[in-house]
Design a protein around this motif. Structure first.
Motif, PDB file in Angstrom:
ATOM      1  N   HIS A  55      14.989 -12.402  22.654  1.00  0.00           N
ATOM      2  CA  HIS A  55      15.798 -13.256  21.786  1.00  0.00           C
ATOM      3  C   HIS A  55      15.176 -14.647  21.862  1.00  0.00           C
ATOM      4  N   PRO A  56      14.450 -15.062  20.833  1.00  0.00           N
ATOM      5  CA  PRO A  56      13.715 -16.329  20.924  1.00  0.00           C
ATOM      6  C   PRO A  56      14.589 -17.565  21.055  1.00  0.00           C
ATOM      7  N   ARG A  57      15.881 -17.440  20.702  1.00  0.00           N
ATOM      8  CA  ARG A  57      16.735 -18.628  20.703  1.00  0.00           C
ATOM      9  C   ARG A  57      17.938 -18.511  21.623  1.00  0.00           C
ATOM     10  N   ALA A  58      17.967 -17.525  22.534  1.00  0.00           N
ATOM     11  CA  ALA A  58      19.200 -17.365  23.317  1.00  0.00           C
ATOM     12  C   ALA A  58      18.972 -16.706  24.670  1.00  0.00           C
ATOM     13  N   THR A  59      19.722 -17.176  25.648  1.00  0.00           N
ATOM     14  CA  THR A  59      19.912 -16.460  26.909  1.00  0.00           C
ATOM     15  C   THR A  59      21.023 -15.438  26.684  1.00  0.00           C
ATOM     16  N   GLU A  60      20.900 -14.283  27.343  1.00  0.00           N
ATOM     17  CA  GLU A  60      21.883 -13.204  27.177  1.00  0.00           C
ATOM     18  C   GLU A  60      22.593 -12.927  28.499  1.00  0.00           C
ATOM     19  N   LEU A  61      23.912 -12.826  28.434  1.00  0.00           N
ATOM     20  CA  LEU A  61      24.741 -12.475  29.591  1.00  0.00           C
ATOM     21  C   LEU A  61      25.417 -11.147  29.281  1.00  0.00           C
ATOM     22  N   LEU A  62      25.035 -10.097  30.010  1.00  0.00           N
ATOM     23  CA  LEU A  62      25.498  -8.740  29.716  1.00  0.00           C
ATOM     24  C   LEU A  62      26.486  -8.259  30.769  1.00  0.00           C
ATOM     25  N   VAL A  63      27.579  -7.634  30.303  1.00  0.00           N
ATOM     26  CA  VAL A  63      28.541  -7.013  31.219  1.00  0.00           C
ATOM     27  C   VAL A  63      28.707  -5.551  30.810  1.00  0.00           C
ATOM     28  N   VAL A  64      28.657  -4.655  31.774  1.00  0.00           N
ATOM     29  CA  VAL A  64      28.799  -3.224  31.510  1.00  0.00           C
ATOM     30  C   VAL A  64      30.279  -2.859  31.485  1.00  0.00           C
ATOM     31  N   LEU A  65      30.700  -2.205  30.414  1.00  0.00           N
ATOM     32  CA  LEU A  65      32.087  -1.751  30.301  1.00  0.00           C
ATOM     33  C   LEU A  65      32.249  -0.308  30.750  1.00  0.00           C
ATOM     34  N   GLU A  66      31.268   0.530  30.395  1.00  0.00           N
ATOM     35  CA  GLU A  66      31.307   1.945  30.752  1.00  0.00           C
ATOM     36  C   GLU A  66      29.901   2.417  31.097  1.00  0.00           C
ATOM     37  N   GLY A  67      29.805   3.354  32.052  1.00  0.00           N
ATOM     38  CA  GLY A  67      28.530   3.989  32.335  1.00  0.00           C
ATOM     39  C   GLY A  67      27.675   3.235  33.339  1.00  0.00           C
ATOM     40  N   THR A  68      26.417   3.663  33.426  1.00  0.00           N
ATOM     41  CA  THR A  68      25.454   3.095  34.371  1.00  0.00           C
ATOM     42  C   THR A  68      24.175   2.737  33.618  1.00  0.00           C
ATOM     43  N   LEU A  69      23.766   1.477  33.706  1.00  0.00           N
ATOM     44  CA  LEU A  69      22.577   1.009  33.002  1.00  0.00           C
ATOM     45  C   LEU A  69      21.516   0.522  33.975  1.00  0.00           C
ATOM     46  N   TYR A  70      20.274   0.873  33.694  1.00  0.00           N
ATOM     47  CA  TYR A  70      19.114   0.300  34.374  1.00  0.00           C
ATOM     48  C   TYR A  70      18.585  -0.796  33.457  1.00  0.00           C
ATOM     49  N   VAL A  71      18.612  -2.060  33.944  1.00  0.00           N
ATOM     50  CA  VAL A  71      18.237  -3.189  33.100  1.00  0.00           C
ATOM     51  C   VAL A  71      17.137  -3.991  33.785  1.00  0.00           C
ATOM     52  N   GLY A  72      16.429  -4.794  32.988  1.00  0.00           N
ATOM     53  CA  GLY A  72      15.405  -5.632  33.590  1.00  0.00           C
ATOM     54  C   GLY A  72      14.801  -6.594  32.597  1.00  0.00           C
ATOM     55  N   PHE A  73      14.092  -7.591  33.133  1.00  0.00           N
ATOM     56  CA  PHE A  73      13.318  -8.513  32.304  1.00  0.00           C
ATOM     57  C   PHE A  73      12.012  -8.842  33.011  1.00  0.00           C
TER      58      PHE A  73
END
Length: 220
Positions: free
Chosen positions: A114-132
């Motif tokens: 996202h060239p113009r934004a920082t992202e704040l992610l919250v998981v509601l359901e399930g299991t996610l593998y995330v990274g940057f």
């Protein structure tokens, strides 16, 4: 005379530094500026025109239906519902947008920025593998496995991804620090540009056989 020139140069440099330091959207100068698409105007602005505040209604600040699951029957097994200024006009100048991300089992939100934004992610359901991945030259990978209620931050402009590790559906909500964060999906941008990037360029850049590059360009 020279002192005046030095002062002017210093002022210009300070203005440039201040401009580069302001990485967020322009600050509002009134309570709100409901976005108005004025196609009749020949003037292009970096953002949106404003509706007369006296004509604004509660619907300009409202969206309904985010609780409904989205269709994830696609090659990636994911679906992003972005609520930016185009969806909620009242977001204009408020530096924020929202996204719901639905994942089928083993679904992927592929590497993107996202060239113009920082992202704040919250998981509601399930299991996610995330990274940057950080910028050159280190290209350091930060990853985490997230469960329901966990939160993760993706810094502005960095390549990041989310992958559903589970055998069930997963859902997350993201807040983004721009009314229009932008999206660059890496594979689409590189192999699916219009017109296509020269295969010779991609062959050398990715150290791939040209037949592989041609195949990937056909895929995207």
């Amino acid at each position: 005379m020279m002192k005046g020139v030095h002062f002017l140069v210093a002022a210009v440099l300070l203005a440039l530094v201040s401009s580069f330091a302001s990485a967020s959207d322009p600050s509002p100068l009134q309570d709100f500026c409901v976005a108005l698409n004025d196609n009749a105007s020949a003037v292009f602005v970096n953002g949106k025109f404003c509706k007369d505040p006296k004509l604004a209604t509660a619907d300009d600040f409202f969206f309904s239906g985010l609780q409904n699951p989205r269709n994830t029957e696609n090659q990636l097994g994911s679906n992003v519902t972005l609520l930016n200024v185009d969806m909620i006009p009242g977001l204009n100048t408020l530096d924020i947008s929202l996204a719901r991300i639905d994942f089928a089992p083993y679904g992927l939100n592929p590497p993107h920025t996202h060239p113009r934004a920082t992202e704040l992610l919250v998981v509601l359901e399930g299991t996610l593998y995330v990274g940057f991945v950080t910028s050159n030259p280190d290209n350091r990978l930060f990853t985490k496995v997230l469960n329901a209620g966990d939160v993760f931050v993706f810094p502005v402009g960095l390549v990041h991804f989310q992958f559903n590790l589970g055998k069930t559906n997963a859902v997350s909500i993201s807040g983004l620090s721009s009314q229009n964060p932008g999206l660059i999906t890496i594979a689409n941008a590189v192999f699916g540009s219009n017109p296509p990037i020269s295969a010779d360029v991609l062959t050398k850049a990715f150290q791939l056989d040209k037949n592989v590059v041609n195949y990937l360009q056909r895929r995207f």
